[in-house]
Scaffold this active site. Sequence first.
Site, PDB file in Angstrom:
ATOM      1  N   ASP A  95      74.762  11.159  17.503  1.00  0.00           N
ATOM      2  CA  ASP A  95      76.008  10.589  18.013  1.00  0.00           C
ATOM      3  C   ASP A  95      77.211  11.260  17.359  1.00  0.00           C
ATOM      4  OD1 ASP A  95      75.164   8.547  19.865  1.00  0.00           O
ATOM      5  OD2 ASP A  95      74.403   7.434  18.156  1.00  0.00           O
ATOM      6  N   ASP A 137      72.797  15.454  13.061  1.00  0.00           N
ATOM      7  CA  ASP A 137      73.064  14.100  13.522  1.00  0.00           C
ATOM      8  C   ASP A 137      73.213  14.147  15.048  1.00  0.00           C
ATOM      9  OD1 ASP A 137      73.700  11.308  13.195  1.00  0.00           O
ATOM     10  OD2 ASP A 137      75.784  11.840  13.578  1.00  0.00           O
TER      11      ASP A 137
END
Length: 349
Positions: A28, A26
């Site tokens: 953020d 991922d």
Amino acid sequence: MSQTVRTRPEGSARPLNAVYDTALLDLDGVVYAGGNAIAHAVASLDIARAGGMHLAYVTNNALRTPDAVAGHLTELGIPTEAPDVITSAQAVARLIGEQLPAGSRVLVVGGEGLRVALRERGLEPVESADDDPAAVVQGYGGPDLPWGRFAEACYAIARGLPWFASNTDLTIPSARGIAPGNGAAVEVVRIATGAEPQVAGKPLPPMHRETILRTGAERALVVGDRLDTDIEGAFNGGVDSLLVLTGVTDGAQLLAAPPQHRPTYVDADLRGLLTGQPEVLAVDGGFRCGGWTATGGSFAAGEAPGSLRLEGEGEALDGLRALCAAAWTAAGEGVCRLDGGKALARLGL
């Protein structure tokens, strides 16, 4: 697909970048926050890549194109090519393309990432319900997306057109704090139309399938900071996961995680890719990791039934891993209701 009820974080004698061939990362809260690289991220990813691990960046944000995301990562010091980036826009475009013939028009409520992904699938993005679309797709369009775009979606959906959404994350991190995400925008259209979209993004299977198809991963490790998207997505895909504590998840949320939100491994940041993971051992009445022993509920002599107890000293993360074992075992297939506040406070978490 394995969906075993996890009762403790797993250990690994070998570094994780040697155990898994691909890290599905991922962005953020894991690699960067507010556009800036998170501490230790750049160096850790460089070492993992040099050791032969394939790095793929998997994001529910459908606004930016893979080229734009790769460019940003490269600027941060993480050399990245567009094929290394997988977005929910690509996942939803594949989902639409499987249901509509090539050349179909699709009304876009979102940003350039969606338009590029649709064209890649041979679909034609259009802007108005009057442009004879065959479907509607909705993705995050940035903070300046005009309100009228939602009206266009409603006009088309009211005619019975299928509605797709890249993802339904209610919030998105920004440099100023937490802002409304695509899920909040999807709710606007849902309330106005009473319709339900087909959703592609994490934690749902279309996103995992898109990621595996594009990376060719044989033994993948999902790396994320969110329990309800990253970790649940790994659970749904039957692959292992590493939760890093650089994003939105805190210790209390981790202890209360239901089975689909329990990660395989827990670490402070991306340096966890480069190390083994300590084993959590069952001991009389509780669980030990490193110098800490955790007990909970009826296992804790002299403690109230609703509390978790932690004894010992050492690395805070080892204490958290032991507490996870006590909490998850007490919860079984449910959610732990034991109070871990005092135990977490001892660890500074």
